[in-house]
Design an enzyme around this catalytic site. Structure first.
Site, short mmCIF file in Angstrom:
data_model
loop_
_atom_site.label_atom_id
_atom_site.label_comp_id
_atom_site.label_asym_id
_atom_site.label_seq_id
_atom_site.Cartn_x
_atom_site.Cartn_y
_atom_site.Cartn_z
N LYS A 16 0.82 -1.21 0.12
CA LYS A 16 -0.05 0.12 -0.07
C LYS A 16 1.00 1.19 0.05
CE LYS A 16 -3.64 -2.45 2.43
NZ LYS A 16 -4.50 -2.44 3.74
N TYR A 56 -11.77 -2.68 -2.97
CA TYR A 56 -12.52 -3.19 -1.75
C TYR A 56 -14.15 -3.30 -1.54
CZ TYR A 56 -7.96 -2.44 0.89
OH TYR A 56 -6.62 -2.44 1.27
N ASN A 119 -1.38 -0.50 7.61
CA ASN A 119 -0.92 -1.65 7.79
C ASN A 119 -0.03 -2.08 6.57
OD1 ASN A 119 -2.91 -2.23 6.30
ND2 ASN A 119 -4.04 -3.52 7.44
N HIS A 122 -1.60 -5.58 1.46
CA HIS A 122 -2.77 -6.46 1.29
C HIS A 122 -2.39 -7.78 0.82
CE1 HIS A 122 -6.68 -7.64 -0.06
NE2 HIS A 122 -6.23 -7.85 -1.18
N GLU A 133 -9.11 -10.72 -7.66
CA GLU A 133 -8.20 -9.52 -7.51
C GLU A 133 -7.14 -9.25 -8.44
OE1 GLU A 133 -9.02 -9.02 -2.70
OE2 GLU A 133 -7.03 -9.71 -3.16
P1 RTP Z 1 -6.13 -6.62 3.48
O1 RTP Z 1 -7.57 -6.99 2.71
O2 RTP Z 1 -5.64 -5.12 3.08
O3 RTP Z 1 -5.22 -7.54 3.51
O4 RTP Z 1 -6.56 -6.66 5.00
P2 RTP Z 1 -7.44 -7.65 5.71
O5 RTP Z 1 -8.28 -8.70 4.88
O6 RTP Z 1 -6.44 -8.19 6.62
O7 RTP Z 1 -8.59 -6.89 6.47
P3 RTP Z 1 -10.07 -6.30 6.05
O8 RTP Z 1 -10.99 -6.47 7.06
O9 RTP Z 1 -10.41 -6.85 4.32
O10 RTP Z 1 -10.05 -4.80 5.77
C1 RTP Z 1 -9.23 -4.25 4.84
C2 RTP Z 1 -8.50 -3.12 5.08
O11 RTP Z 1 -9.10 -2.21 5.67
C3 RTP Z 1 -8.43 -1.17 6.70
N1 RTP Z 1 -9.04 -1.35 8.05
N2 RTP Z 1 -9.27 -0.40 8.46
N3 RTP Z 1 -11.15 0.01 11.63
C4 RTP Z 1 -10.49 0.41 10.63
O12 RTP Z 1 -10.39 1.64 10.54
C5 RTP Z 1 -10.10 -0.48 9.66
N4 RTP Z 1 -10.37 -1.71 9.59
C6 RTP Z 1 -9.59 -2.09 8.48
C7 RTP Z 1 -6.94 -1.91 6.91
O13 RTP Z 1 -6.12 -1.35 5.96
C8 RTP Z 1 -7.44 -3.53 6.27
O14 RTP Z 1 -6.13 -4.06 5.78
#
Ligand code: RTP
Length: 155
Positions: A16, A56, A119, A122, A133
Site C-alpha cells: 500500500k 475493496y 498496515n 494487502h 483481485e
Molecule cells: P487486507 O484486505 O488489506 O489484506 O486486510 P485484511 O483482509 O486483513 O482486512 P479487511 O478486514 O479486509 O480490511 C481491509 C483493510 O481495511 C483497513 N481497515 N481499517 N477499523 C479500521 O479503521 C479498519 N479496519 C480495516 C485495513 O487497512 C485493512 O487492511
C-alpha cells in the site's frame, strides 16, 4: 523432480502507499522471495479512487470504506502476483493480523506497522478473492509463467 500441481496456486499481494513511501518494497518482496514463493507479476501504479472502491467492494458498508479508498488511491502501490504451494494462506501468515497491534512479531505487519489504517500490505484472503483481485489488477499477458532453478529443491 516432478513439479507439484498445487505450486501453481497464485495470490494477489499489494504494498500500500504507506509501505512504498516508507521504503519497504524490497523488505516485503524479500520475505516472500526467501520463503520460496515465486513472483509472476509486478508493477507500480497509482490506483484511482474508483479502482480502489472496486478493489475493496466487499467493505463498502464499513464506516472506514471511504477513508480506506482515499488512502489506497493516495500514491503509488506495488501490485504483485505470487505463486507457490499454499501461497494464499501462507501469504496471509507472512503478512500477519489485520491490526498491527495484534500481529505477531516476525510477521510483516507485526514487525513494520503500528495501526490498522496504515498496515502497509494487502493479501487476498481466499482462492476466489485471489482470482478476482488478480483479474482486477492485471491483464493476463502481464503474468509470466517460468520455472525457477530453485523449484526442484523446493518441491
Ligand atoms: P487486507 O484486505 O488489506 O489484506 O486486510 P485484511 O483482509 O486483513 O482486512 P479487511 O478486514 O479486509 O480490511 C481491509 C483493510 O481495511 C483497513 N481497515 N481499517 N477499523 C479500521 O479503521 C479498519 N479496519 C480495516 C485495513 O487497512 C485493512 O487492511
Amino acid at each position: 523432480q516432478e513439479a507439484h500441481a498445487a505450486a501453481t496456486e497464485r495470490t494477489f499481494i499489494a504494498i500500500k502507499p504507506d509501505g512504498v513511501q516508507r521504503g519497504l518494497i524490497s523488505e516485503i518482496v524479500s520475505r516472500f522471495e526467501r520463503k520460496g514463493f515465486k513472483l509472476v507479476a509486478i508493477k507500480i501504479v497509482v490506483p484511482s479512487k474508483g479502482f480502489a472502491e472496486k478493489h475493496y467492494h466487499d467493505l463498502k458498508e464499513r464506516p472506514f470504506f471511504n477513508g480506506l479508498c482515499d488512502f489506497l488511491s493516495s500514491g503509488p502501490v506495488i501490485a504483485m502476483v505470487w505463486e507457490g504451494e499454499g501461497v494464499i494462506k501462507y501469504g496471509r501468515k507472512l503478512i500477519g493480523a489485520t491490526d498491527p497491534q495484534k500481529s505477531e512479531p516476525g510477521t510483516i505487519r507485526g514487525d513494520l506497522a503500528v495501526v490498522v489504517g496504515r498496515n502497509i500490505i494487502h493479501g487476498s484472503d481466499g482462492p476466489e478473492t485471489a482470482k478476482d483481485e488478480i483479474d482486477l489488477w492485471f491483464k493476463p499477458e502481464e503474468l509470466v509463467s517460468y520455472t525457477s532453478n530453485s523449484e526442484k529443491w523446493l518441491y
